[in-house]
Design a protein around this motif. Structure first.
Motif, PDB file in Angstrom:
ATOM      1  N   GLY A 168       1.221  -1.300  -0.039  1.00 36.69           N
ATOM      2  CA  GLY A 168      -0.210   0.106  -0.224  1.00 36.69           C
ATOM      3  C   GLY A 168       0.971   0.993  -0.488  1.00 36.69           C
ATOM      4  N   ARG A 207      -2.846   3.728  -0.747  1.00 34.01           N
ATOM      5  CA  ARG A 207      -3.396   2.576   0.023  1.00 34.01           C
ATOM      6  C   ARG A 207      -4.550   2.497   0.029  1.00 34.01           C
ATOM      7  NH1 ARG A 207       0.122   6.918   4.208  1.00 34.01           N
ATOM      8  NH2 ARG A 207       2.154   4.970   3.550  1.00 34.01           N
ATOM      9  N   ARG A 208      -5.235   3.977  -0.888  1.00 28.98           N
ATOM     10  CA  ARG A 208      -7.024   3.444  -1.576  1.00 28.98           C
ATOM     11  C   ARG A 208      -6.135   2.579  -2.561  1.00 28.98           C
ATOM     12  NH1 ARG A 208      -8.927   8.142  -4.421  1.00 28.98           N
ATOM     13  NH2 ARG A 208      -7.916   7.269  -6.124  1.00 28.98           N
ATOM     14  N   LEU A 252      -6.743  -0.773  -1.211  1.00 33.53           N
ATOM     15  CA  LEU A 252      -7.865  -1.223  -0.717  1.00 33.53           C
ATOM     16  C   LEU A 252      -9.444  -1.105  -1.594  1.00 33.53           C
ATOM     17  CD1 LEU A 252      -9.681  -1.529   1.993  1.00 33.53           C
ATOM     18  CD2 LEU A 252     -10.168   1.056   1.938  1.00 33.53           C
ATOM     19  N   THR A 279      -5.560  -6.670   3.696  1.00 33.12           N
ATOM     20  CA  THR A 279      -5.366  -5.748   2.556  1.00 33.12           C
ATOM     21  C   THR A 279      -5.986  -4.133   3.797  1.00 33.12           C
ATOM     22  OG1 THR A 279      -7.601  -5.721   0.676  1.00 33.12           O
ATOM     23  CG2 THR A 279      -4.996  -6.031   0.640  1.00 33.12           C
ATOM     24  N   SER A 312      -4.422  -0.936   5.061  1.00 30.77           N
ATOM     25  CA  SER A 312      -4.670   0.080   4.142  1.00 30.77           C
ATOM     26  C   SER A 312      -5.748   0.758   5.094  1.00 30.77           C
ATOM     27  CB  SER A 312      -5.801  -0.426   2.922  1.00 30.77           C
ATOM     28  OG  SER A 312      -4.712  -1.627   2.467  1.00 30.77           O
ATOM     29  N   ARG A 326       0.306   7.469  -0.829  1.00 31.48           N
ATOM     30  CA  ARG A 326       1.553   6.799  -1.802  1.00 31.48           C
ATOM     31  C   ARG A 326       3.137   6.959  -1.114  1.00 31.48           C
ATOM     32  NH1 ARG A 326       4.281   7.262  -6.499  1.00 31.48           N
ATOM     33  NH2 ARG A 326       4.648   5.157  -6.432  1.00 31.48           N
ATOM     34  N   GLY A 382       1.374   2.673   6.574  1.00 31.06           N
ATOM     35  CA  GLY A 382       0.696   1.271   5.673  1.00 31.06           C
ATOM     36  C   GLY A 382       1.717   0.405   6.157  1.00 31.06           C
TER      37      GLY A 382
END
Length: 511
Positions: A77, A82-83, A86, A122, A126, A198, A397
């Motif tokens: 992530g 991260r999004r 996810l 995840t 996340s 990120r 993360g």
């Protein structure tokens, strides 16, 4: 830019709070899927006809794959966003849920449960790392993490109830379909409400490190679970040793890589390491104790599963209340002292558990669990906040994944070690107190577990069966009391650790 944002303590807006509600959805589902399958086991056994070994893997593989994949997913992530991770995980979880629901064989269900575990891995890192970036104000972040932790408690509480309703009207596979609408909502609302973060300087993912982390955690947790279920054996010991060796190799490799899977410099921060240790010890204690409490309710007090579930609800509500109250306290008191107070309160709750006996009834146990749950809520919320808040935003993360992995390992260790201690005390007391006239094969069954003793007693003459039950329940309660005493001592020692190692840390500090 992250440093400037934290210095000015930018307040979260309505968009971030709505986004937090969206993040809570997959967290609820994550914990629901850890428990809901247990209700469906009798139904799927009739349909799929798994062997005893296959049934164990059907139940366990989800948690195993989550634990083994957390570090890789948390770091991934940081690298890809991260999004984005996810969303990928949510889509994979929804697809795997549908495949699991319509599995045609035990092998297919094991495979789809493994996929669910990888996808589930995840979710925690996340969502937690997104909270780290969405809530820059320390007080707001603590509250957001309290809500995040509460969502797991809510999922664990409603999972069995919702699963029971589904099984009442539909087939066993319907319990997996509960998660599909949740993931659809996340996939629709996530891109609109959740920001993307990120690490702009992240390098490539080292696949060998990912494999080492997966195998190390899988081997260790598998061995610990074998010890908890079947006592110490060669397979279990070798599995744990293999996990330790692979873990050492993993750590040594991280020191040589330009772009390691986890940044070992995180552990140099006292606030990070001490919070991680506190979190792991608290998880160790609560998982170990809960192993005995569930059996006490059903096998000693003779409550039905539904009744036992109802009487565990007050402790769950206490945990939720405690999680949401913590941000109020840390506005005025440093986190270490709030955590120490919570640990001391948990010690009082576990000390109360030492007074439980077969004739004490339900009141003492319920009060004790409410007290220690309220105290541990402070630990879980504030330790998580310090772990994530201490790490640089670009490594949120990875820090989140380390936090969740320590929780998984702590829980497995608690079940294995405290479970083994309680089981040894039970066997010892039953062996020395078996009533005269009990057949040797029945005595052997009763010595193994309290559940075995209850089943064996039902096949004996009434007076002899009652005598066996009295001895077995007394022995089990003695084991529960000793485990509770160990837990109380552990909480006192951890409170001292928290004050000594974290006393200088203010809320939201990155010391």
């Amino acid at each position: 830019m992250a440093a400037i944002a934290e210095t000015t303590a930018v307040k979260a807006t309505r968009r971030e709070w709505i986004g937090l509600a969206v993040l809570a959805l997959p967290c609820m589902l994550y914990s629901m899927d850890l428990t809901v399958l247990n209700l469906a086991v009798p139904h799927l056994t009739v349909d799929l006809k798994p062997t005893s070994t296959q049934l164990l893997w059907i139940v366990d593989i989800y948690g195993f794959m989550i634990a083994g994949s957390l570090i890789t997913m948390g770091t991934l992530g940081d690298r890809i966003g991260r999004r984005r991770l996810l969303m990928i995980g949510a889509a994979a979880f929804g697809i795997a849920s549908i495949l699991a629901a319509f599995s045609k064989s035990a092998e297919m269900l094991i495979a789809t449960r493994a996929l669910l575990g990888v996808a589930g891995a995840t979710l925690a890192p996340s969502t937690l790392s997104l909270i780290r970036n969405m809530f820059l104000d320390p007080a707001q972040r603590t509250l957001a993490i309290g809500v995040w932790i509460t969502s797991y408690s809510v999922g664990g509480a409603i999972g069995p109830l919702l699963g029971g309703v589904m099984l009442e009207y539909f087939w066993w596979g319907s319990v997996f379909l509960i998660g599909v609408p949740v993931m659809v909502v996340l996939l629709v609302l996530g891109p609109m409400l959740l920001p993307e973060f990120r690490d702009p300087n992240a390098g490539r993912l080292d696949l060998l490190s990912a494999a080492l982390s997966l195998l190390a955690v899988l081997a260790a947790i598998y061995g610990l679970k074998q010890i908890a279920e079947h006592s110490v054996g060669w397979v279990a010991v070798l599995s744990v040793l293999l996990g330790i060796v692979l873990g050492v190799v993993f750590i040594r490799r991280q020191r040589t890589l330009a772009d390691p899977l986890i940044d070992l410099r995180l552990f140099r921060a006292p606030a990070f390491s001490a919070s991680l240790a506190t979190y792991m010890i608290a998880t160790f204690v609560v998982f170990g104790a809960f192993l005995f409490i569930g059996q006490y309710l059903q096998l000693v007090l003779q409550l039905s599963p539904l009744q036992a579930g109802v009487w565990t609800a007050p402790s769950m509500l206490s945990f939720i209340v405690g999680s949401l109250l913590m941000p109020v306290f840390v506005r005025h008191v440093r986190p270490a002292f709030v955590m120490a107070a919570g640990l001391a309160l948990a010690a009082v709750g576990f000390a109360m558990l030492t007074q439980v006996d077969p004739a004490s009834g339900i009141a003492i146990l319920v009060i004790a669990t409410v007290v220690y749950s309220l105290g541990l809520a402070a630990v879980f919320t504030l330790a998580t906040d310090l772990i994530v808040g201490t790490a640089p935003p670009e490594h949120a993360g990875s820090a989140s994944a380390i936090s969740e992995t320590s929780s998984e390992l702590g829980g497995a260790l608690g079940i294995a070690i405290l479970g083994s201690i309680g089981a040894a005390l039970y066997r010892s007391q039953v062996m020395s107190s078996i009533p005269v006239g009990i057949p040797p094969d029945v005595a052997a069954t009763a010595r193994d577990t309290l559940g075995g003793a209850v089943d064996a007693a039902a096949r004996l003459p009434e007076q002899l069966g009652a005598a066996l039950l009295d001895v077995s329940r007394e022995a089990f309660t003695h084991g529960l009391q000793c485990v509770a005493f160990i837990a109380a001592l552990g909480m006192v020692g951890t409170a001292v650790l928290a004050v000594f190692m974290l006393g200088h840390v203010r809320g939201g500090s990155r010391a």
